[in-house]
Design a protein around this motif. Structure first.
Motif, short mmCIF file in Angstrom:
data_model
loop_
_atom_site.label_atom_id
_atom_site.label_comp_id
_atom_site.label_asym_id
_atom_site.label_seq_id
_atom_site.Cartn_x
_atom_site.Cartn_y
_atom_site.Cartn_z
N ASP A 18 93.69 -26.67 -54.70
CA ASP A 18 93.16 -25.38 -54.26
C ASP A 18 91.77 -25.55 -53.64
O ASP A 18 91.46 -24.93 -52.60
CB ASP A 18 93.07 -24.41 -55.44
CG ASP A 18 94.44 -23.94 -55.92
OD1 ASP A 18 95.42 -24.08 -55.15
OD2 ASP A 18 94.53 -23.43 -57.06
N TYR A 21 91.69 -26.98 -49.92
CA TYR A 21 91.95 -26.03 -48.85
C TYR A 21 90.87 -24.95 -48.77
O TYR A 21 90.55 -24.46 -47.68
CB TYR A 21 93.34 -25.43 -49.01
CG TYR A 21 94.41 -26.48 -48.77
CD1 TYR A 21 94.64 -26.97 -47.48
CD2 TYR A 21 95.13 -27.03 -49.82
CE1 TYR A 21 95.57 -27.97 -47.25
CE2 TYR A 21 96.07 -28.03 -49.60
CZ TYR A 21 96.29 -28.50 -48.32
OH TYR A 21 97.20 -29.49 -48.10
N LEU A 24 87.98 -25.99 -46.51
CA LEU A 24 88.13 -25.92 -45.05
C LEU A 24 87.47 -24.68 -44.49
O LEU A 24 87.08 -24.65 -43.31
CB LEU A 24 89.61 -25.94 -44.67
CG LEU A 24 90.30 -27.30 -44.78
CD1 LEU A 24 91.80 -27.15 -44.60
CD2 LEU A 24 89.74 -28.27 -43.74
N HIS A 165 97.09 -34.18 -49.08
CA HIS A 165 96.28 -33.00 -48.79
C HIS A 165 94.95 -33.39 -48.15
O HIS A 165 94.50 -32.73 -47.20
CB HIS A 165 96.04 -32.21 -50.09
CG HIS A 165 97.30 -31.83 -50.80
ND1 HIS A 165 98.11 -30.80 -50.37
CD2 HIS A 165 97.92 -32.38 -51.88
CE1 HIS A 165 99.15 -30.70 -51.18
NE2 HIS A 165 99.07 -31.65 -52.09
N ARG A 168 95.48 -34.41 -44.59
CA ARG A 168 95.63 -33.22 -43.74
C ARG A 168 94.27 -32.67 -43.33
O ARG A 168 94.09 -32.17 -42.22
CB ARG A 168 96.43 -32.16 -44.50
CG ARG A 168 96.93 -31.01 -43.64
CD ARG A 168 97.93 -30.17 -44.42
NE ARG A 168 99.14 -30.95 -44.70
CZ ARG A 168 99.80 -30.90 -45.85
NH1 ARG A 168 99.37 -30.13 -46.83
NH2 ARG A 168 100.89 -31.61 -46.02
N VAL A 169 93.29 -32.78 -44.23
CA VAL A 169 91.94 -32.32 -43.91
C VAL A 169 91.36 -33.12 -42.75
O VAL A 169 90.75 -32.56 -41.83
CB VAL A 169 91.03 -32.42 -45.15
CG1 VAL A 169 89.57 -32.16 -44.78
CG2 VAL A 169 91.48 -31.44 -46.22
#
Length: 381
Positions: A18, A21, A24, A165, A168-169
């Protein structure tokens, strides 16, 4: 958290995802992420950092719980970091224990352990390589006191689960448009026939305005090679650009601004003025998206006709305020202005507030536009 249970690690993993994300849209959340993940080991200290295996250099970018003195010393000891010696064999995205990297019996006899780790209570850790770019490795590590091997392995497995994850950042940060005030300010110069482009890792062009594209297309002293990388017929500017794009920069590279000239082959064309400036990206953006350099290309023949003295007269600025206003019009970032004028970054910001009030503007872009329009008007008279 209570160390050991699978359930505790599962709950921690959910919170960390959590936070990844959330970070971001709110960069302050990276501090929360690093604080939470540090809790997976006793005396936990967490960091996102670089290590270049070929050059045997490294630097800590973002951290939680790491002593400032440790951070200061780390670049000196990075070449002696035994946990990095088999880095090339470590798969990207696999969380591992320090014992897997290098057995502790070898580490504890080393200068790296005795002079750096042991004084700060560090005996073991877990780590993961998130991304590789050539010999440069982007990693996440949690270091601290020794703990049970089973618990440490569970923590390493958690890093493996977080890896997709975090990867992906990296992708998202490299896709989003440039957001720093310095880049926005530089882009505002497009209206005044100044070429503006942003250059990233490997000298690749990330963004350019029409004036810059026209100058590059001519290939006269500056252009683009077949691989899409910027090239300049000025060795000093080339060297400065590479230094500013280094993800493990020297002490002065982050705030440095460099200006030079490129002689063009067309006989009647004036030399091309080139300014390189750090984009002003945050530490988070610099880590995930890589360093970015702004290039300003000024092919105009005329010299600036508006002087600091005129700004003093027209807007009742102090001489220092007029100098700072002219520096901004030349495209210098605030930190570069501070270095140039021998004052602090905060002092420049205070001067800027006074300038805004006297000139009647609210933003740097409005101030630069006002000065450059006055410059155009003066040249046309």
């Amino acid at each position: 958290m209570r160390f050991g249970s699978v359930e505790a690690f599962s709950r921690l993993e959910g919170r960390l995802i959590d936070l990844i994300y959330a970070s971001l849209v709110d960069e302050t959340a990276w501090g929360d992420f690093l604080r939470e993940i540090a809790a997976c080991t006793p005396n936990g200290q967490s960091t996102l950092f670089f290590h270049d295996q070929l050059r045997a250099t490294g630097t800590i970018s973002l951290s939680h719980g790491i002593d400032p003195e440790f951070q200061r010393l780390y670049p000196h000891y990075a070449p002696k970091n035994l946990w990095m010696q088999n880095l090339h064999k470590r798969p990207v995205g696999l969380g591992v224990r320090s014992e897997y990297m290098t057995p502790f019996k070898d580490v504890e006899r080393s200068e790296y352990y005795q002079e750096l780790l042991q004084p700060f209570g560090i005996q073991s850790g877990i780590g993961i390589t998130l991304q590789k770019s050539g010999t440069q490795n982007f990693m996440l590590s949690v270091i601290g006191a020794a703990q049970d091997e089973v618990i440490e392995q569970r923590a390493a497995d958690m890093l493996t689960h977080l890896a997709p994850h975090l990867t992906r950042v990296f992708t998202l940060y490299r896709r989003i448009p440039e957001r720093s005030p310095t880049v926005v300010l530089a882009q505002s110069l497009s209206a005044f026939e100044v070429g503006v482009l942003t250059v990233g890792s490997g000298k690749s062009i990330r963004w350019s305005n029409e004036a810059a594209r026209a100058l590059l297309a001519k290939g006269d002293g500056i252009g683009v090679d077949p691989a899409g990388r910027i090239r300049m017929e000025n060795d000093d500017l080339e060297a400065a650009l590479l230094k500013m794009l280094d993800p493990i920069p020297s002490d002065d590279a982050a705030a440095r601004t460099v200006t030079g000239y490129i002689r063009r082959r067309a006989g009647s064309a004036p030399p091309l003025k080139v300014m390189l400036a750090n984009s002003g990206r945050s530490l988070v953006e610099r880590y995930f998206a890589g360093p970015t350099v702004i290039m300003l290309l000024d092919a105009r023949r005329s010299q600036r006709s508006v002087s600091p003295g005129q700004l003093v007269s027209w807007f009742n600025l102090t001489p220092r305020e007029a100098e700072i206003a002219m520096d901004l019009a030349d495209g210098l970032p605030l930190r570069a202005i501070a270095d140039k004028r021998g004052i602090s970054h905060e002092t420049v910001r205070i001067h800027l507030k006074h300038i805004f009030a006297k000139v009647g503007v609210r933003r740097q872009t409005e101030l630069v536009t006002r000065i450059l329009r006055m410059d155009v008007d003066s040249n046309s008279e």
